[in-house]
Design an enzyme around this catalytic site. Structure first.
Site, mmCIF file in Angstrom:
data_model
loop_
_atom_site.group_PDB
_atom_site.id
_atom_site.type_symbol
_atom_site.label_atom_id
_atom_site.label_comp_id
_atom_site.label_asym_id
_atom_site.label_seq_id
_atom_site.Cartn_x
_atom_site.Cartn_y
_atom_site.Cartn_z
ATOM 1 N N CYS A 48 44.950 14.361 65.981
ATOM 2 C CA CYS A 48 44.578 14.538 64.627
ATOM 3 C C CYS A 48 44.966 12.894 63.921
ATOM 4 C CB CYS A 48 45.709 15.062 64.102
ATOM 5 S SG CYS A 48 46.119 15.419 62.339
ATOM 6 N N HIS A 84 45.467 20.214 66.950
ATOM 7 C CA HIS A 84 47.015 20.414 67.858
ATOM 8 C C HIS A 84 46.825 20.594 69.523
ATOM 9 C CE1 HIS A 84 48.915 17.388 64.844
ATOM 10 N NE2 HIS A 84 47.992 18.299 64.080
ATOM 11 N N GLU A 140 49.209 20.971 71.876
ATOM 12 C CA GLU A 140 49.713 20.813 72.064
ATOM 13 C C GLU A 140 51.034 22.574 70.972
ATOM 14 O OE1 GLU A 140 49.446 18.857 70.223
ATOM 15 O OE2 GLU A 140 50.954 17.711 68.565
ATOM 16 N N SER A 174 78.895 27.467 65.135
ATOM 17 C CA SER A 174 78.621 27.838 64.178
ATOM 18 C C SER A 174 78.841 29.983 65.309
ATOM 19 C CB SER A 174 77.419 27.610 63.491
ATOM 20 O OG SER A 174 76.147 27.890 64.188
ATOM 21 N N GLY A 175 78.501 29.491 65.827
ATOM 22 C CA GLY A 175 78.097 30.785 66.870
ATOM 23 C C GLY A 175 76.297 31.223 67.153
ATOM 24 N N ASP A 179 72.061 27.398 69.394
ATOM 25 C CA ASP A 179 72.739 26.209 70.363
ATOM 26 C C ASP A 179 73.903 25.482 69.978
ATOM 27 O OD1 ASP A 179 69.987 26.408 69.435
ATOM 28 O OD2 ASP A 179 69.947 25.073 67.655
ATOM 29 N N SER A 180 74.539 25.709 69.209
ATOM 30 C CA SER A 180 76.217 25.376 69.183
ATOM 31 C C SER A 180 77.590 26.640 70.207
ATOM 32 C CB SER A 180 77.277 25.698 68.065
ATOM 33 O OG SER A 180 77.331 27.150 67.615
ATOM 34 N N THR A 181 76.761 27.520 70.707
ATOM 35 C CA THR A 181 77.125 28.292 71.999
ATOM 36 C C THR A 181 76.302 27.764 73.123
ATOM 37 O OG1 THR A 181 76.497 30.654 70.911
ATOM 38 C CG2 THR A 181 76.826 30.731 73.072
#
Ligand code: XMP
Length: 606
Positions: free
Chosen positions: A80, A172, A174, A226-227, A230-232
């Site tokens: 790009c 792109h 990627e 938050s559940g 990611d947080s889990t």
């Protein structure tokens, strides 16, 4: 260097980090470097990749970097912005124009080692304003592009000079939507740069466990849970590193959660054996109070992020654990979209990146063990840690929750001399056989690495899915000031559309919870939940034909890393279910399906 390595020069494009991830997936070490790093440092690399950028080379932006990078005897691939810079350096021309968003076909000019194993025509992904208009003497056009659904031909989509070992892609490779992007990158690494694939992904769990222990020392962590996925995963990983005694979890009901979500989340953490220091606060009133009267999306995000921190700090004091580190399940896209690297534009401020948290990060008070990962890697890590597959593969749900799916408006700001039927749109309506009108509200999007806050276009009529998709593609690439396209579910185009004033209220949230519940249940019953990556439901304060106050918009998408997304097709039978269950809800004025890819839209509307 022990391993063959690639330098990825980060000019602030949304995908620079993703390029490095994709290179590492080929077992080649990749390092993110800055344009101002000393030139000699780059001699140690087997190859250099120059990333995209929010800057416009055609306007001379970002032109001050050291051009002697091009004198190095190291192969260079530009993507790009990087592609345009290579073309210009070797005597070509860049112009502002020829913009493309989303899927396009790459037509290859001839066989070339860069394209080993590929078909003559490949699906690629585009997001750019500038383009390469002419090439210098030693360069050739290796491919041109045609925007999917019958768009225009764009030259110089892939260029190269075997003499200089310099190559450039306007697309792109990627991003996951470039179907054989991994192969194209592998070809640069192995066929052009001659890398050996000796670098293996270290045991990420072992590495992170050691890093967490070192950072926390004898202390402990208070994790905002938050559940979501990611947080889990972060909770499980930190729990593994420190043991359950030194990990406190705080789940905050911010009043912006889904129907019955907080109860499910608490049950899940208990089932994972993390109940010992599991805390819960119902802070819905505080959040709704703080959001009262606010319309602007970035302001809403900031308020939600700050309120999380205030509730967290108050709770830490109450529990007598205020000296703990704040734990968060932040992943890489949260940082890059918040403009968290030197040159990246702020697309939207993620709730875990508000200034208050940035200050705590600078003071060394935050721990984020997933901050280098994308969603797909977090899921793999979760499975490796023994978290249930169902939890690992849940649809992502944003930290600010339904707060950013409840569009707010003054009801007047965009009315003025607003024209719902500009000439470019009328022409597309006639060409594609669908009705089209610009809506007098705005939502957030991302175009060529830059934030946009623009209008959606509403398509309507009796066309097929393919007709609507083709119409959306034409609108998004040809009409300025527009970053989304939705289609209205109903056989007749709406006669009257009126934007209303609205802010975050409990009543609107309850309605959104109900519509979201119907959509989630519908996907599960139709066996589609696992095949669709995410499906936000958005409420827009808009009256259609004098009925109701809220237009409900369903946004089913396919994605892998959330950096790009494509609209997912829903079967007619499921749309019918949505119609019969959602339209009768009091307050609903209509139903629409979002057809926008990312870019130019983002997944969430705010
Ligand atoms: P966008 O809308 O930027 O979203 O295309 C990309 C992905 O991130 C999620 N998202 C968030 N997640 N905090 C989060 O934890 C946030 O503030 C936030 N904003 C967006 C979004 O749902 C999508 O999966």
């Amino acid at each position: 260097m022990k391993h063959d390595a690639i330098a990825v020069i980060d000019f602030g494009g949304q995908y620079a980090h993703l390029i490095a991830t994709k290179v590492r997936r080929q077992n080649v070490l990749a390092k993110i470097c800055q344009p101002e790093d000393p030139i000699e440092q780059f001699e140690a690399y087997k190859g250099i990749i120059i990333s995209g950028s929010p800057a416009l080379g055609s306007r001379g932006e970002e032109s001050a970097y050291d051009k002697s990078i091009f004198s190095l005897d190291v192969p260079i691939l530009g993507i790009c912005f990087g592609h345009q810079e290579i073309a210009r350096h070797y005597g070509g021309d860049i112009v502002y124009g020829g913009r493309e968003w989303g899927r396009a076909e790459l037509h290859l000019a001839r066989p070339h080692p860069l394209f080993k194993g590929l078909e003559k025509v490949e699906q690629v992904w585009m997001s750019h304003f500038d383009s390469v208009a002419a090439l210098g003497p030693d360069f050739e056009e290796l491919g041109f592009s045609i925007q999917s659904n019958g768009g225009k031909r764009h030259g110089n989509a892939a260029i190269g000079s075997d003499k200089h070992r310099r190559y450039g892609f306007q697309f792109h490779p990627e991003v996951d939507d470039t179907v054989h992007g991994d192969q194209i990158l592998a070809n640069f690494l192995f066929e052009i740069a001659g890398c050996r694939p000796t670098w293996t992904m270290h045991q990420y769990v072992d590495e992170q466990v050691a890093a967490i222990r070192q950072k926390v020392g004898p202390g402990s962590v208070f994790l905002l849970a938050s559940g979501g996925v990611d947080s889990t995963v972060a909770a499980k990983l930190i729990g593994q590193a420190l043991g359950p005694d030194r990990l406190h979890l705080l789940h905050i009901d911010n009043g912006l959660m889904r129907k019955d979500e907080s109860k499910t989340v608490m049950d899940r953490f208990r089932a994972m054996g993390l109940e010992k220091n599991l805390h819960f606060v119902d802070a819905s009133e505080i959040f709704l109070d703080n959001l009262k009267g606010i319309v602007e999306p970035e302001k809403k995000r900031e308020i939600i992020g700050n309120t999380f921190v205030h509730v967290f700090q108050k709770e830490a004091v109450r529990l007598g654990i205020e000296d703990h580190l704040l734990g968060q399940g932040t992943i890489y896209p949260d940082t890059i979209e918040t403009g968290g690297t030197k040159r990246a534009d702020t697309i939207k401020t993620h709730h875990n990146r508000v200034p208050l948290i940035e200050k705590m990060i600078a003071a060394g008070k935050v721990i984020e063990p997933l901050s280098d990962l994308y969603k797909v890697e977090v899921r793999e890590l979760g499975e490796q840690l023994g978290i249930d597959r169902d939890v690992c593969w849940r649809h992502p749900f944003p930290g600010p929750g339904l707060g950013i799916r409840l569009l707010c408006a003054t009801g007047q700001a965009d009315m003025g001399d607003f024209n719902p039927f500009p000439a470019a749109l009328r022409e597309i309506s006639a060409r594609c056989g669908v009705q089209a009108q610009v809506l007098p509200i705005r939502s957030v999007g991302v175009k060529a690495d830059v934030r946009s806050y623009e209008h959606p276009v509403l398509l309507s009529g009796t066309g097929t899915w393919q007709q609507f998709v083709a119409g959306a593609s034409a609108v998004l690439s040809e009409v300025s000031g527009v970053n989304r396209c939705i289609y209205y579910v109903g056989s007749e185009p709406p006669k009257e559309v009126r934007a209303l004033g609205a802010t975050v209220t409990e009543e609107r949230l309850d309605l959104l919870r109900e519509v979201d519940f119907i959509v989630m249940q519908g996907l599960k019953t139709a066996g589609l939940y696992d095949r669709i990556w995410q499906c936000p439901t958005v409420l827009v304060p808009m009256e259609i034909n004098g009925t109701g106050r809220e237009l409900a918009i369903v946004r089913p998408i396919h994605s892998e890393r959330a950096m790009t997304a494509a609209a997912a097709e829903l079967p007619k039978s499921l749309i019918k279910v949505f119609q019969t269950q959602i339209l009768p809800l009091p307050g609903i004025s209509g139903l629409a399906i979002d057809l926008t890819s990312k870019p130019p839209g983002t997944i969430e509307w705010e």
